[in-house]
Design a protein around this motif. Sequence first.
Motif, mmCIF file in Angstrom:
data_model
loop_
_atom_site.group_PDB
_atom_site.id
_atom_site.type_symbol
_atom_site.label_atom_id
_atom_site.label_comp_id
_atom_site.label_asym_id
_atom_site.label_seq_id
_atom_site.Cartn_x
_atom_site.Cartn_y
_atom_site.Cartn_z
ATOM 1 N N CYS A 11 0.844 -1.204 0.000
ATOM 2 C CA CYS A 11 0.000 0.000 0.000
ATOM 3 C C CYS A 11 0.874 1.246 0.000
ATOM 4 C CB CYS A 11 -0.931 0.011 1.215
ATOM 5 S SG CYS A 11 -2.026 1.443 1.201
ATOM 6 N N THR A 12 0.823 1.979 -1.104
ATOM 7 C CA THR A 12 1.583 3.221 -1.229
ATOM 8 C C THR A 12 0.657 4.427 -1.382
ATOM 9 O OG1 THR A 12 1.739 2.845 -3.605
ATOM 10 C CG2 THR A 12 3.585 2.068 -2.264
ATOM 11 N N ALA A 13 -0.658 4.196 -1.295
ATOM 12 C CA ALA A 13 -1.639 5.278 -1.502
ATOM 13 C C ALA A 13 -1.721 6.190 -0.282
ATOM 14 C CB ALA A 13 -3.006 4.682 -1.786
ATOM 15 N N GLN A 14 -2.108 7.416 -0.536
ATOM 16 C CA GLN A 14 -2.377 8.376 0.535
ATOM 17 C C GLN A 14 -3.871 8.682 0.626
ATOM 18 O OE1 GLN A 14 0.047 9.253 2.707
ATOM 19 N NE2 GLN A 14 1.266 7.828 1.503
ATOM 20 N N ASP A 15 -4.608 8.313 -0.402
ATOM 21 C CA ASP A 15 -6.063 8.451 -0.408
ATOM 22 C C ASP A 15 -6.615 7.461 -1.435
ATOM 23 O OD1 ASP A 15 -5.502 9.596 -2.858
ATOM 24 O OD2 ASP A 15 -6.213 11.583 -2.339
ATOM 25 N N PHE A 35 -7.974 4.569 -1.058
ATOM 26 C CA PHE A 35 -7.338 3.298 -0.721
ATOM 27 C C PHE A 35 -8.019 2.104 -1.396
ATOM 28 C CE2 PHE A 35 -6.222 6.185 2.727
ATOM 29 C CZ PHE A 35 -4.849 5.999 2.794
ATOM 30 N N GLY A 36 -9.337 2.164 -1.565
ATOM 31 C CA GLY A 36 -10.059 1.059 -2.195
ATOM 32 C C GLY A 36 -9.640 0.855 -3.638
ATOM 33 N N ALA A 37 -9.574 1.942 -4.388
ATOM 34 C CA ALA A 37 -9.158 1.846 -5.791
ATOM 35 C C ALA A 37 -7.717 1.369 -5.879
ATOM 36 C CB ALA A 37 -9.327 3.198 -6.486
ATOM 37 N N HIS A 38 -6.875 1.827 -4.967
ATOM 38 C CA HIS A 38 -5.477 1.402 -4.936
ATOM 39 C C HIS A 38 -5.397 -0.104 -4.667
ATOM 40 C CE1 HIS A 38 -1.174 1.541 -4.309
ATOM 41 N NE2 HIS A 38 -1.323 0.968 -3.127
ATOM 42 N N ALA A 39 -6.166 -0.573 -3.683
ATOM 43 C CA ALA A 39 -6.183 -2.008 -3.360
ATOM 44 C C ALA A 39 -6.622 -2.818 -4.573
ATOM 45 C CB ALA A 39 -7.105 -2.286 -2.169
ATOM 46 N N ALA A 40 -7.668 -2.353 -5.247
ATOM 47 C CA ALA A 40 -8.166 -3.069 -6.427
ATOM 48 C C ALA A 40 -7.072 -3.185 -7.481
ATOM 49 C CB ALA A 40 -9.394 -2.359 -6.996
ATOM 50 N N LYS A 98 -6.524 2.791 11.580
ATOM 51 C CA LYS A 98 -6.059 3.953 10.823
ATOM 52 C C LYS A 98 -6.819 4.049 9.500
ATOM 53 C CE LYS A 98 -2.675 5.482 13.389
ATOM 54 N NZ LYS A 98 -3.005 6.678 14.142
ATOM 55 N N VAL A 99 -7.079 5.276 9.045
ATOM 56 C CA VAL A 99 -7.725 5.498 7.755
ATOM 57 C C VAL A 99 -6.915 4.772 6.678
ATOM 58 C CG1 VAL A 99 -8.190 7.262 6.002
ATOM 59 C CG2 VAL A 99 -8.849 7.657 8.372
ATOM 60 N N GLY A 100 -7.618 4.111 5.784
ATOM 61 C CA GLY A 100 -6.975 3.302 4.761
ATOM 62 C C GLY A 100 -6.863 1.852 5.191
ATOM 63 N N GLY A 101 -7.147 1.611 6.475
ATOM 64 C CA GLY A 101 -7.108 0.254 7.006
ATOM 65 C C GLY A 101 -8.247 0.010 7.980
ATOM 66 N N ILE A 102 -9.311 0.822 7.881
ATOM 67 C CA ILE A 102 -10.449 0.649 8.786
ATOM 68 C C ILE A 102 -11.260 -0.556 8.328
ATOM 69 C CG2 ILE A 102 -12.606 1.635 9.661
ATOM 70 C CD1 ILE A 102 -11.302 4.386 9.524
ATOM 71 N N LEU A 149 -14.075 -7.858 -1.228
ATOM 72 C CA LEU A 149 -12.931 -7.597 -0.357
ATOM 73 C C LEU A 149 -13.221 -6.384 0.515
ATOM 74 C CD1 LEU A 149 -9.975 -8.026 -2.892
ATOM 75 C CD2 LEU A 149 -10.963 -9.731 -1.377
ATOM 76 N N VAL A 150 -12.893 -6.503 1.796
ATOM 77 C CA VAL A 150 -12.967 -5.378 2.729
ATOM 78 C C VAL A 150 -11.635 -5.317 3.468
ATOM 79 C CG1 VAL A 150 -15.483 -5.475 3.012
ATOM 80 C CG2 VAL A 150 -14.010 -6.756 4.585
ATOM 81 N N SER A 151 -11.393 -4.242 4.169
ATOM 82 C CA SER A 151 -10.126 -4.092 4.881
ATOM 83 C C SER A 151 -9.978 -5.152 5.962
ATOM 84 C CB SER A 151 -10.032 -2.699 5.505
ATOM 85 O OG SER A 151 -8.848 -2.618 6.285
ATOM 86 N N GLY A 152 -8.770 -5.658 6.056
ATOM 87 C CA GLY A 152 -8.443 -6.628 7.093
ATOM 88 C C GLY A 152 -7.929 -5.986 8.370
ATOM 89 N N GLY A 153 -7.935 -4.665 8.432
ATOM 90 C CA GLY A 153 -7.568 -3.982 9.668
ATOM 91 C C GLY A 153 -6.261 -3.228 9.626
ATOM 92 N N LYS A 154 -5.613 -3.201 8.456
ATOM 93 C CA LYS A 154 -4.433 -2.348 8.280
ATOM 94 C C LYS A 154 -4.236 -2.128 6.791
ATOM 95 C CE LYS A 154 -0.873 -5.940 8.232
ATOM 96 N NZ LYS A 154 0.346 -6.420 8.854
ATOM 97 N N ARG A 155 -3.523 -1.065 6.471
ATOM 98 C CA ARG A 155 -3.250 -0.775 5.068
ATOM 99 C C ARG A 155 -2.467 -1.935 4.466
ATOM 100 N NH1 ARG A 155 -1.498 5.610 5.524
ATOM 101 N NH2 ARG A 155 -3.518 6.317 6.297
ATOM 102 N N GLY A 156 -2.861 -2.341 3.271
ATOM 103 C CA GLY A 156 -2.172 -3.418 2.597
ATOM 104 C C GLY A 156 -2.690 -4.803 2.931
ATOM 105 N N LEU A 157 -3.817 -4.880 3.632
ATOM 106 C CA LEU A 157 -4.394 -6.175 3.982
ATOM 107 C C LEU A 157 -5.906 -6.136 3.773
ATOM 108 C CD1 LEU A 157 -3.987 -9.030 5.180
ATOM 109 C CD2 LEU A 157 -4.431 -8.013 7.428
#
Length: 155
Positions: free
Chosen positions: A22-26, A28-33, A95-99, A123-131
């Motif tokens: 995860c290198t996004a700053q905003d 986050f969903g589109a970045h994850a996709a 944290k935002v991006g990992g909620i 897919l939903v956040s697993g509780g941290k950015r990049g997961l």
Amino acid sequence: MTPAIRFLEQHKAIFTLHQYDCTAQDDFGAHAAGQLGVPPARVFKTLLTEGEQGAVVALVPSSGKVNLKRLAKAAGVKKLDMMPPQKAERLTGYKVGGISPFAQKKRLPTVLDASALEHDSVLVSGGKRGLSVGLAAEVIAGLLQARIADIAEHD
């Protein structure tokens, strides 16, 4: 291991783990996709809203945005506004991006966009950015006692 993953394991939920850089700053969903090679309509973002009656969690595809009027109606409240990021972090413990919608500090009313039912899993956040975690919409709704309603505006 995040609180969300522990929650899913404790409830014996069937889910898949998806890790990415995860290198996004905003957005986050589109970045994850993009990182996971999954259509943005299958990656759901966890959004926190608030109104006079309290907070409501909205789960909507990263390819769209939440319609606050439809969300309020689905949640049975008069009006909702987006919650400031810092408040969302304090309220959820993430944290935002990992909620993640799972294992937040306090269980909040949750509404899942009905488009989730169009997919075998989302897919939903697993509780941290990049997961991210992949689950069937019905499993998400059951674990969170979430309502399913048409709350997203699709781009």
